[in-house]
Design a protein around this motif. Structure first.
Motif, PDB file in Angstrom:
ATOM      1  N   SER A  49      75.056  59.520  20.696  1.00 54.52           N
ATOM      2  CA  SER A  49      74.511  60.694  20.021  1.00 54.52           C
ATOM      3  C   SER A  49      74.425  60.488  18.520  1.00 54.52           C
ATOM      4  CB  SER A  49      75.368  61.936  20.318  1.00 54.52           C
ATOM      5  OG  SER A  49      76.643  61.820  19.718  1.00 54.52           O
ATOM      6  N   LEU A  50      73.556  61.279  17.892  1.00 55.07           N
ATOM      7  CA  LEU A  50      73.495  61.435  16.447  1.00 55.07           C
ATOM      8  C   LEU A  50      73.813  62.882  16.132  1.00 55.07           C
ATOM      9  CD1 LEU A  50      70.221  59.492  15.500  1.00 55.07           C
ATOM     10  CD2 LEU A  50      72.571  58.666  15.384  1.00 55.07           C
ATOM     11  N   ASP A  51      74.362  63.133  14.934  1.00 51.98           N
ATOM     12  CA  ASP A  51      74.752  64.498  14.605  1.00 51.98           C
ATOM     13  C   ASP A  51      73.619  65.320  13.988  1.00 51.98           C
ATOM     14  OD1 ASP A  51      74.588  63.378  12.108  1.00 51.98           O
ATOM     15  OD2 ASP A  51      76.702  63.636  11.600  1.00 51.98           O
ATOM     16  N   SER A  52      72.444  64.714  13.795  1.00 50.54           N
ATOM     17  CA  SER A  52      71.297  65.458  13.272  1.00 50.54           C
ATOM     18  C   SER A  52      70.025  64.694  13.564  1.00 50.54           C
ATOM     19  CB  SER A  52      71.438  65.686  11.758  1.00 50.54           C
ATOM     20  OG  SER A  52      71.489  64.454  11.075  1.00 50.54           O
ATOM     21  N   ASP A  53      68.912  65.409  13.514  1.00 53.24           N
ATOM     22  CA  ASP A  53      67.621  64.753  13.688  1.00 53.24           C
ATOM     23  C   ASP A  53      67.372  63.780  12.542  1.00 53.24           C
ATOM     24  OD1 ASP A  53      66.202  65.922  16.049  1.00 53.24           O
ATOM     25  OD2 ASP A  53      66.588  67.797  14.974  1.00 53.24           O
ATOM     26  N   PRO A  54      66.934  62.580  12.829  1.00 54.27           N
ATOM     27  CA  PRO A  54      66.551  61.684  11.740  1.00 54.27           C
ATOM     28  C   PRO A  54      65.404  62.290  10.928  1.00 54.27           C
ATOM     29  CG  PRO A  54      66.739  60.482  13.812  1.00 54.27           C
ATOM     30  CD  PRO A  54      66.807  61.946  14.148  1.00 54.27           C
ATOM     31  N   LYS A  55      65.471  62.093   9.629  1.00 51.33           N
ATOM     32  CA  LYS A  55      64.355  62.528   8.789  1.00 51.33           C
ATOM     33  C   LYS A  55      63.133  61.676   9.080  1.00 51.33           C
ATOM     34  CE  LYS A  55      63.057  63.102   3.920  1.00 51.33           C
ATOM     35  NZ  LYS A  55      63.500  62.884   2.503  1.00 51.33           N
ATOM     36  N   THR A  56      63.358  60.413   9.417  1.00 55.48           N
ATOM     37  CA  THR A  56      62.274  59.490   9.728  1.00 55.48           C
ATOM     38  C   THR A  56      62.825  58.302  10.494  1.00 55.48           C
ATOM     39  OG1 THR A  56      60.505  58.111   8.782  1.00 55.48           O
ATOM     40  CG2 THR A  56      62.561  58.245   7.540  1.00 55.48           C
ATOM     41  N   LEU A  57      61.958  57.633  11.254  1.00 56.73           N
ATOM     42  CA  LEU A  57      62.291  56.350  11.872  1.00 56.73           C
ATOM     43  C   LEU A  57      61.416  55.247  11.286  1.00 56.73           C
ATOM     44  CD1 LEU A  57      62.805  57.257  15.650  1.00 56.73           C
ATOM     45  CD2 LEU A  57      64.532  56.862  13.894  1.00 56.73           C
ATOM     46  N   SER A  67      57.257  47.918  18.222  1.00 57.48           N
ATOM     47  CA  SER A  67      58.457  47.352  17.614  1.00 57.48           C
ATOM     48  C   SER A  67      58.588  45.885  17.994  1.00 57.48           C
ATOM     49  CB  SER A  67      59.697  48.140  18.045  1.00 57.48           C
ATOM     50  OG  SER A  67      59.787  48.211  19.451  1.00 57.48           O
ATOM     51  N   ASN A  68      59.381  45.168  17.198  1.00 53.02           N
ATOM     52  CA  ASN A  68      59.585  43.738  17.447  1.00 53.02           C
ATOM     53  C   ASN A  68      61.039  43.409  17.759  1.00 53.02           C
ATOM     54  OD1 ASN A  68      60.544  44.160  14.761  1.00 53.02           O
ATOM     55  ND2 ASN A  68      60.351  41.966  14.361  1.00 53.02           N
ATOM     56  N   GLY A  69      61.868  44.455  17.933  1.00 51.51           N
ATOM     57  CA  GLY A  69      63.276  44.258  18.238  1.00 51.51           C
ATOM     58  C   GLY A  69      63.553  44.358  19.722  1.00 51.51           C
ATOM     59  N   PRO A  70      64.812  44.439  20.113  1.00 54.82           N
ATOM     60  CA  PRO A  70      65.166  44.429  21.537  1.00 54.82           C
ATOM     61  C   PRO A  70      64.748  45.683  22.295  1.00 54.82           C
ATOM     62  CG  PRO A  70      67.125  44.692  20.168  1.00 54.82           C
ATOM     63  CD  PRO A  70      66.003  44.351  19.243  1.00 54.82           C
ATOM     64  N   PHE A  71      64.473  46.788  21.579  1.00 57.40           N
ATOM     65  CA  PHE A  71      64.102  48.030  22.244  1.00 57.40           C
ATOM     66  C   PHE A  71      62.864  48.642  21.597  1.00 57.40           C
ATOM     67  CE2 PHE A  71      68.653  47.375  22.701  1.00 57.40           C
ATOM     68  CZ  PHE A  71      68.817  47.476  24.083  1.00 57.40           C
ATOM     69  N   LYS A  72      62.189  49.497  22.335  1.00 59.69           N
ATOM     70  CA  LYS A  72      61.006  50.184  21.835  1.00 59.69           C
ATOM     71  C   LYS A  72      61.151  51.684  22.079  1.00 59.69           C
ATOM     72  CE  LYS A  72      58.427  49.602  26.164  1.00 59.69           C
ATOM     73  NZ  LYS A  72      57.181  49.070  26.793  1.00 59.69           N
ATOM     74  N   LEU A  73      60.432  52.478  21.305  1.00 60.58           N
ATOM     75  CA  LEU A  73      60.508  53.930  21.402  1.00 60.58           C
ATOM     76  C   LEU A  73      59.750  54.406  22.642  1.00 60.58           C
ATOM     77  CD1 LEU A  73      61.464  56.525  19.928  1.00 60.58           C
ATOM     78  CD2 LEU A  73      59.200  56.604  18.848  1.00 60.58           C
ATOM     79  N   ALA A  74      60.445  55.169  23.497  1.00 60.22           N
ATOM     80  CA  ALA A  74      59.826  55.727  24.701  1.00 60.22           C
ATOM     81  C   ALA A  74      59.660  57.236  24.618  1.00 60.22           C
ATOM     82  CB  ALA A  74      60.658  55.374  25.933  1.00 60.22           C
ATOM     83  N   LYS A  75      60.537  57.897  23.829  1.00 59.34           N
ATOM     84  CA  LYS A  75      60.480  59.358  23.732  1.00 59.34           C
ATOM     85  C   LYS A  75      61.125  59.792  22.434  1.00 59.34           C
ATOM     86  CE  LYS A  75      62.289  63.562  25.988  1.00 59.34           C
ATOM     87  NZ  LYS A  75      63.132  64.074  27.109  1.00 59.34           N
ATOM     88  N   TYR A  76      60.518  60.761  21.785  1.00 65.79           N
ATOM     89  CA  TYR A  76      61.112  61.368  20.592  1.00 65.79           C
ATOM     90  C   TYR A  76      60.935  62.872  20.702  1.00 65.79           C
ATOM     91  CZ  TYR A  76      62.410  62.205  15.746  1.00 65.79           C
ATOM     92  OH  TYR A  76      63.050  62.645  14.608  1.00 65.79           O
ATOM     93  N   ALA A  77      62.018  63.572  20.966  1.00 70.14           N
ATOM     94  CA  ALA A  77      61.993  65.028  21.101  1.00 70.14           C
ATOM     95  C   ALA A  77      62.916  65.624  20.053  1.00 70.14           C
ATOM     96  CB  ALA A  77      62.438  65.456  22.499  1.00 70.14           C
ATOM     97  N   ILE A  78      62.358  66.334  19.080  1.00 69.97           N
ATOM     98  CA  ILE A  78      63.133  66.899  17.974  1.00 69.97           C
ATOM     99  C   ILE A  78      64.247  67.795  18.490  1.00 69.97           C
ATOM    100  CG2 ILE A  78      63.007  68.390  15.947  1.00 69.97           C
ATOM    101  CD1 ILE A  78      60.175  67.406  15.507  1.00 69.97           C
ATOM    102  N   SER A  79      65.427  67.604  17.920  1.00 63.96           N
ATOM    103  CA  SER A  79      66.632  68.382  18.259  1.00 63.96           C
ATOM    104  C   SER A  79      67.026  68.249  19.718  1.00 63.96           C
ATOM    105  CB  SER A  79      66.440  69.864  17.899  1.00 63.96           C
ATOM    106  OG  SER A  79      66.207  70.003  16.519  1.00 63.96           O
TER     107      SER A  79
END
Length: 552
Positions: free
Chosen positions: A45-53, A212-224
């Motif tokens: 978990s994160l304690d807040s929504d990222p301002k940006t990725l 992305s070029n790292g080990p993982f890629k973004l599949a879903k981004y749902a605010i909060s």
């Protein structure tokens, strides 16, 4: 230079067992629960929504960990070791100014080749004044970079060259021993021009665009709600990546996060409820304390009343009982701070920076109320009389609130002043500090690389992280900051004891100017389920799961 203490973590490679049987006859909801709790999904978990990725725009550690698992720079830090990553090999000239990186053959998550042009584009993007990256100053080591950012030069004059698809050449202004470390930091990660330009404001959180070029890629981004990463099968080392999915839940309340951890809904907890820390240390065998290079502090707006008065700033700092906060509020091994540079950094002769620099005017015991009152009276507010309305701003968190309430009480009792508290959500709070819309604000800094300069370069006039608004101007304002800029630039042209002396002088200036009130030095309190293996967290507070797996 004496090596920094290393984190000793167990990194194992255990192949996962066959997938769970018995899914037939289950409802879709039940099958989803089985999938998420299986051995190839990691939850935290994160304690807040990222301002940006966006790698070039991010300046927060939480989002930085997500980015660190999506992207990869030329180098990568794992288990306190700097390893070749996208750079299969590199050469450095004898004078330490020229670097040539040879990229390994690797592809973006959509199958396109990662090239030296992608790195060049990303680095120049970080320097583009229109992009307004807060971390642009991290690129100023490159010849021509600062001139481009400040409008005195062109992008074409920045010494970054893609010699061919897989060769990147860089020339520095001065020898920089930690430049390789910087290339492992997210501002230096590559991004794809075509994806960024399709939607410059939202590309980084759009799974269709955030290649992305790292080990993982973004599949879903749902605010909060949650951020879901999936294994990037195009990653150059994909065969060694054991996790299929990382589910990052957004849990703003630390007690709620603790409950989720205790109920196995998340596998990692690194934001502890202050009131539970002592119990967890005693009762939970998964609790551990790791070293971290970081300082928790209050920042003063030097350009806004009443904190534009250095005597007021010093009085407020001296009236804080740092021991009471570390031992009575945090209670997790934090170290009371009496300077801005934390413990764990060393000069060229092997001296710990903090020990040699000393404590300045901050008492080695509790608050120094007598001296604080005298300074407040000198500023024109004897006994707090006539002190103007002042607000202490912090980002929403029960821990930050508890510290703010303690400091509020200390200032009332010790100085006779009333201070209001205000909290803001993380993204809004970041903007408020950056724009100077505050008087006193909660702040922290975790090092970006292992050198005192990672803390000291924040306070240059050109730093995007100088929230204190402490910047010299041609009309003579903040002359000490002009000297500070000069010291930073001078330190880049010398080494050894000469460089050390300039670093010590820099910290002395910011402490005498009291633009910050250091409160405590971080330690890293984490809880990790024993069945999560191969995880890594650096002293710079960054998680990496490229070697992780879940073994039940």
């Amino acid at each position: 230079m004496k090596k920094l203490m290393k984190i000793l973590l167990l990194i194992t490679a255990i192949f996962l067992l066959a997938a769970c049987n018995g899914n037939s006859g289950k409802t879709e909801e039940e099958r989803e629960k089985i999938e998420v709790s299986g051995g190839r999904t990691m939850k935290w978990s994160l304690d807040s929504d990222p301002k940006t990725l966006d790698p070039q725009l991010n300046s927060a550690t939480g989002a930085g960990s997500v980015i660190n698992n999506m992207y990869e720079g030329l180098m990568r830090e794992v288990d306190s070791k700097l390893l070749p990553a996208m750079a299969e090999s590199y050469e450095i000239s004898e004078d330490g100014l020229k670097y040539r990186f040879h990229l390994r053959e690797s592809r973006w998550s959509d199958g396109k080749l990662v090239t030296a042009h992608d790195f060049k584009y990303a680095w120049l993007r970080a320097l583009d004044p229109k992009v307004a990256s807060e971390y642009a100053f991290q690129m100023f080591y490159i010849r021509g970079a600062r001139d481009y950012y400040e409008g005195r030069g062109a992008a074409e004059e920045v010494a970054i060259r893609a010699a061919d698809e897989r060769t990147l050449e860089v020339e520095l202004e001065t020898p920089t021993p930690y430049f390789l470390n910087l290339t492992a930091f997210y501002t230096y990660f590559p991004v794809r021009r075509d994806m960024v330009e399709r939607n410059p404001d939202k590309w980084a959180v759009d799974p269709e665009l955030a290649v992305s070029n790292g080990p993982f890629k973004l599949a879903k981004y749902a605010i909060s709600d949650e951020i879901v990463l999936e294994k990037n099968t195009e990653y150059w080392n994909a065969e060694d990546v054991k996790l299929d999915k990382i589910v990052t839940m957004i849990i703003g309340d630390s007690m709620t996060a603790l409950t989720a951890y205790e109920q196995d809904e998340i596998f990692i907890l690194d934001t502890m409820p202050s009131q539970e820390v002592m119990r967890l240390q005693l009762e939970d065998p998964t609790f551990r304390i790791l070293p971290m290079l970081g300082t928790y502090y209050y920042i003063f707006n030097a350009d806004r009343e009443p904190t534009n008065n250095v005597d007021v700033r010093k009085a407020l700092s001296l009236a804080i009982d740092r021991g009471a906060i570390a031992q009575g509020v945090k209670r997790g091994g934090e170290i009371p701070a009496r300077g801005f540079i934390p413990v764990g950094l060393y000069d060229s002769e092997g001296n710990e920076f903090r020990e040699r620099a000393g404590d300045y005017y901050i008492s080695s015991g509790g608050a120094d109320i007598e001296k604080a009152r005298a300074l407040l009276a000198k500023a024109g507010y004897p006994g707090g009389a006539g002190f103007p309305k002042m607000t202490l701003l912090y980002n929403t968190s029960d821990s930050h609130r508890a510290i703010a309430e303690a400091v509020q009480a200390m200032w009332k009792e010790g100085l006779g002043i009333q201070v209001e508290l205000m909290n803001q959500e993380w993204a809004v709070f970041q903007d408020s500090v950056k724009l100077g819309n505050f008087q006193v604000g909660r702040a922290s800094w975790i090092g970006d690389y292992v050198d005192p300069m990672t803390f000291l370069e924040l306070w240059t006039s050109y730093s995007g992280k100088n929230g204190a608004q402490w910047r010299w101007t041609e009309d003579g304002r903040f002359p000490e900051n002009k000297r500070y800029d000069e010291l930073v630039e001078e330190s880049k042209r010398v080494s050894g004891a000469k460089r050390d002396g300039k670093l010590y002088e820099m910290e002395k200036i910011i402490m005498e100017e009291a633009i910050v009130a250091p409160i405590y030095y971080y330690v890293d309190q984490v809880m990790v389920k024993p069945y999560l293996k191969g995880w890594n967290k650096s002293v710079l507070d960054t998680w990496y799961f490229g070697n992780a797996e879940v073994v039940r």
